[in-house]
Design an enzyme around this catalytic site. Structure first.
Site, PDB file in Angstrom:
ATOM      1  N   CYS A  77       4.698   8.258   6.471  1.00  0.00           N
ATOM      2  CA  CYS A  77       3.728   7.728   5.771  1.00  0.00           C
ATOM      3  C   CYS A  77       2.725   8.632   5.363  1.00  0.00           C
ATOM      4  O   CYS A  77       2.325   9.598   6.367  1.00  0.00           O
ATOM      5  CB  CYS A  77       3.035   6.603   6.889  1.00  0.00           C
ATOM      6  SG  CYS A  77       1.510   5.984   5.986  1.00  0.00           S
TER       7      CYS A  77
ATOM      8  N   ILE B 230      12.841   6.087  -0.758  1.00  0.00           N
ATOM      9  CA  ILE B 230      11.966   7.111  -0.384  1.00  0.00           C
ATOM     10  C   ILE B 230      10.620   6.372   0.073  1.00  0.00           C
ATOM     11  O   ILE B 230      10.290   5.241  -0.622  1.00  0.00           O
ATOM     12  CB  ILE B 230      11.742   8.126  -1.217  1.00  0.00           C
ATOM     13  CG1 ILE B 230      11.531   7.841  -2.507  1.00  0.00           C
ATOM     14  CG2 ILE B 230      13.020   9.093  -1.060  1.00  0.00           C
ATOM     15  CD1 ILE B 230      10.418   7.923  -3.172  1.00  0.00           C
ATOM     16  N   ASN B 231       9.773   7.031   0.710  1.00  0.00           N
ATOM     17  CA  ASN B 231       8.422   6.557   0.838  1.00  0.00           C
ATOM     18  C   ASN B 231       7.509   7.223  -0.437  1.00  0.00           C
ATOM     19  O   ASN B 231       8.327   7.672  -1.346  1.00  0.00           O
ATOM     20  CB  ASN B 231       7.699   7.209   2.202  1.00  0.00           C
ATOM     21  CG  ASN B 231       6.977   6.153   2.842  1.00  0.00           C
ATOM     22  OD1 ASN B 231       5.872   5.593   1.878  1.00  0.00           O
ATOM     23  ND2 ASN B 231       6.971   5.909   4.070  1.00  0.00           N
TER      24      ASN B 231
ATOM     25  N   GLY C 281      10.009  -2.969  -3.963  1.00  0.00           N
ATOM     26  CA  GLY C 281       8.796  -2.688  -3.311  1.00  0.00           C
ATOM     27  C   GLY C 281       7.486  -3.061  -4.166  1.00  0.00           C
ATOM     28  O   GLY C 281       7.209  -4.425  -4.074  1.00  0.00           O
TER      29      GLY C 281
ATOM     30  N   GLY D  34      10.357   2.268  -7.233  1.00  0.00           N
ATOM     31  CA  GLY D  34      10.219   1.968  -8.585  1.00  0.00           C
ATOM     32  C   GLY D  34      11.278   0.643  -9.000  1.00  0.00           C
ATOM     33  O   GLY D  34      11.175   0.633 -10.273  1.00  0.00           O
TER      34      GLY D  34
ATOM     35  N   ASN E  50      -1.675   3.945  -3.149  1.00  0.00           N
ATOM     36  CA  ASN E  50      -2.230   3.057  -1.908  1.00  0.00           C
ATOM     37  C   ASN E  50      -2.392   4.030  -0.781  1.00  0.00           C
ATOM     38  O   ASN E  50      -1.702   5.134  -0.636  1.00  0.00           O
ATOM     39  CB  ASN E  50      -1.158   2.010  -1.655  1.00  0.00           C
ATOM     40  CG  ASN E  50      -0.095   2.577  -0.631  1.00  0.00           C
ATOM     41  OD1 ASN E  50      -0.510   2.440   0.645  1.00  0.00           O
ATOM     42  ND2 ASN E  50       1.251   2.784  -0.849  1.00  0.00           N
TER      43      ASN E  50
END
Ligand SMILES: Cc1cc2nc3c(=O)[nH]c(=O)nc-3n(C[C@H](O)[C@H](O)[C@H](O)COP(=O)(O)OP(=O)(O)OC[C@H]3O[C@@H](n4cnc5c(N)ncnc54)[C@H](O)[C@@H]3O)c2cc1C
Ligand SMILES: Cc1cc2nc3c(=O)[nH]c(=O)nc-3n(C[C@H](O)[C@H](O)[C@H](O)COP(=O)(O)O)c2cc1C
Ligand code: FES
Lengths: 308, 263
Positions: free
Chosen positions: A129, A189-190, A263, A242, A68
């Site tokens: 981000c 985590i991101n 997520g 995940g 994304n």
């Protein structure tokens, strides 16, 4: 059976939440009674001013995951407070608001806008981000992480969580910097920076060229980062990366996570957070675990007994 | 958690031509709720490949929910293997539906390209139902473009619903030869009394938009974009409009034809 967990001085009724940017419009589409059973909700990151986000295409599916590059599209702090917050408050679940400033000052202003709102029990600083065209993320710089967390901690009336990035040489350095600056917890985590190319057109698939990889594809890497960080710091960790099933969530908890966030899986199975919660309870019943604390960091690493 | 997510049974999955199928699902909680232009989001596989669900317009909703689909990749390939009785994880109905034409409308022109015809059968079903409720029903015209004969469907159903159907195919195997815009000259587009609906490939809708602007015509377009959540959560399916980025799944899939910015 006790499922409750604590971050700073805030107690959550259970450890299951959702990851920022993967949950929305609950009031329109969801069974709010079910949503009300979650430990907390984390809406999409809010910036001080509204952001339009990145040009399409913004998403693409990849093996067991997705990329994304949304670009933090959001209505800005005031827009969020007027248009989104009221319906989130009505759900009655504690809210952790994810904020992102483009400077330390902006972070401070954001904190002052949010930390006294009803139902908001903690703030998550998005330091990680990958989709804003920055060369170096705050979460890649221990000094910057320390400085920012310290400034925010000075004024925030609610616990402060630092959301870190996976693309660092040594996660323990950043994790410690956040802890030393007073962070009440870490979110790990991101997404991982990643890309995909359309070979026919010889062009990047994402409008932003690259994006962030999430979903089951990153789970083993996320698990390792959570485990490594948990060995280093004492503050609680909110783990994500995940998670599809309760077993996935339990792996993170055993590795040291205090809370777990679903997520990307929300997009495939919107019922996943509730299924994860129910599955954790079932595991605890089945294994006669009375308190979730017994599982947090409960990984056994001593050599297995060998039969002589 | 969403009230919209349910496991339904496949009633039939009929092959219409080598690449086109019609799937029929027993989905009682969608029937009675779904409006024309809305879609359903199907998980074609329990595993992780393909990863996303797949969105499909509702084509009909009488006793069962039906979709019309073209096999173009792994997701639709797996869907084509579903058999009667198979369970199917479906989210829906989702999205903003078509507005019903205003009372001044004398003529509704539906412009469809290929599989884009799907949302129009349920639309004409609804328009006919309005007639039985005493509404004045405008003249219904379907301008339908497809690649070739085997890619043009349901003309009988549209005719049964009182539509005048005009077809164009790339090879001329049915109707006139050429693109659907070749059919525009057959219609008297009076801007005060005409309302347009369109669904199909972007280049086709872009041509129609230019035509509509030139003739000051109003209408709505049903759009497509790759989707993850289809619930307005990920902000992944945004398109450009004169109002800024809008999500196809939540703000759409139906938009004002003149507001979309085709790139
Ligand atoms: C709101 C909405 C309604 C839809 N209604 C229908 C319908 O009624 N019937 C139907 O057959 N299809 C419909 N579609 C399109 C359908 O969702 C896709 O065809 C399907 O997801 C393809 O999946 P796949 O795995 O078979 O192919 P993929 O591997 O996903 O795609 C194969 C190739 O087609 C391209 N592609 C995929 N999706 C699209 C798209 N939406 N537009 C343009 N190119 C695309 C891909 O880039 C790729 O090159 C709709 C889409 C949306 C968003
Ligand atoms: C579409 C999408 C949007 C996201 N938006 C945000 C965001 O606004 N803020 C943030 O901190 N993380 C955001 N994330 C990252 C997730 O919160 C999470 O950290 C990451 O996706 C890993 O977890 P997962 O694999 O379970 O999705 C986003 C992820 C996705 C897939
Ligand atoms: S697909 Fe997620 S917002 Fe539309």
């Amino acid at each position: 059976m006790n499922l409750s967990v604590k971050i700073g001085n805030v107690r959550f009724k259970n450890p299951v939440t959702v990851a920022s940017g993967t949950f929305g419009h609950a009031e329109q589409y969801y069974d709010l009674e079910e949503v009300g059973r979650l430990g907390a909700l984390v809406p999409k990151t809010v910036t001080l001013k509204a952001r339009l986000g990145n040009p399409p295409a913004r998403i693409v599916e990849t093996p067991a995951g997705m990329l994304n590059a949304i670009g933090i599209e959001n209505p800005g702090a005031d827009g969020f407070i007027h248009h989104k917050l009221p319906s989130l408050q009505r759900i009655g679940v504690p809210l952790i608001i994810s904020i992102l400033g483009h400077s330390d000052e902006e972070f401070v202003t954001l904190v002052s806008k949010f930390h006294e709102q009803r139902q908001i029990v903690a703030l998550e600083l998005n330091l990680s981000c990958p989709n804003l065209g920055k060369k170096v993320l705050v979460a890649q710089d221990p000094q910057a992480t320390h400085r920012l967390v310290k400034r925010v901690k000075k004024i925030s009336r609610v616990p402060v969580i630092a959301k870190l990035a996976p693309q660092v040489t040594d996660i323990t350095v950043i994790a410690r910097a956040a802890q030393d600056a007073g962070a009440d917890a870490l979110s790990l985590i991101n997404t991982f920076p990643a890309m995909a190319i359309d070979t026919l057109r010889r062009r990047p698939i994402l409008g932003n060229l690259s994006g962030g990889l999430s979903g089951p594809a990153i789970r083993p890497m996320a698990l390792c980062l959570v485990y490594t960080a948990a060995q280093e710091v004492k503050i609680p960790i909110i783990a994500m990366g995940g998670i599809v099933t309760a077993d996935d969530a339990l792996q993170f908890i055993l590795a040291g996570a205090t809370m777990v966030a679903v997520g990307t899986t929300n997009f495939i199975n919107p019922r996943a957070p509730i299924e994860v919660l129910e599955g954790i309870k079932k595991y605890m019943r089945g294994n006669k675990v009375k308190d979730i604390q017994q599982l947090i960091g409960g990984l056994r690493t001593e050599a297995a007994e060998t039969k002589g | 958690m969403p009230q919209l997510q349910n496991i339904y049974r496949v009633v039939a999955n009929k092959k219409l031509s080598p690449r086109f199928y019609q799937l029929c699902i027993d989905a009682p909680s969608i029937i009675g709720k779904v409006q024309p232009g809305q879609f359903i989001h199907i998980r074609v596989n329990d595993g992780l490949e393909p990863f996303f669900r797949r969105p499909f317009s509702v084509y009909r909703a009488q006793k069962y929910v039906e979709i019309l689909y073209e096999v173009i990749g792994p997701g639709t390939q797996i869907l084509s293997l579903k058999k009667k009785g198979d369970p199917l994880d479906v989210l829906g109905p989702i999205g903003k539906s078509f507005d019903m034409p205003s009372p001044e409308t004398r003529q509704v022109v539906m412009v469809a390209g290929g599989i884009g015809v799907a949302p129009f059968l349920i639309l004409t079903d609804f328009l006919r139902k309005r007639q039985s409720l005493g509404f004045d029903v405008p003249k219904l015209i379907l301008l339908y473009g497809g690649r070739t004969k085997g890619h043009v469907f349901s003309m009988k159903e549209f005719i049964n619903n009182g539509c005048a159907v005009h077809v164009a195919t790339d090879d001329g195997s049915v109707g006139v030869r050429g693109r659907v815009d070749k059919l525009f000259s057959r219609i008297d587009f009076n801007p005060r009394t005409t309302w347009i609906y369109t669904c199909g490939p972007k280049p086709m809708m872009a041509v129609l938009q230019r035509f509509a602007r030139r003739h000051r015509l109003q209408g709505q377009a049903c759009c497509e974009e790759t989707m993850a959540c289809a619930l307005g959560a990920c902000l992944g399916c945004s398109i450009r409009t004169t109002q800024g980025f809008r999500t196809v799944c939540y703000d759409g899939p139906v938009f004002d034809l003149n507001e979309i910015i085709f790139e």
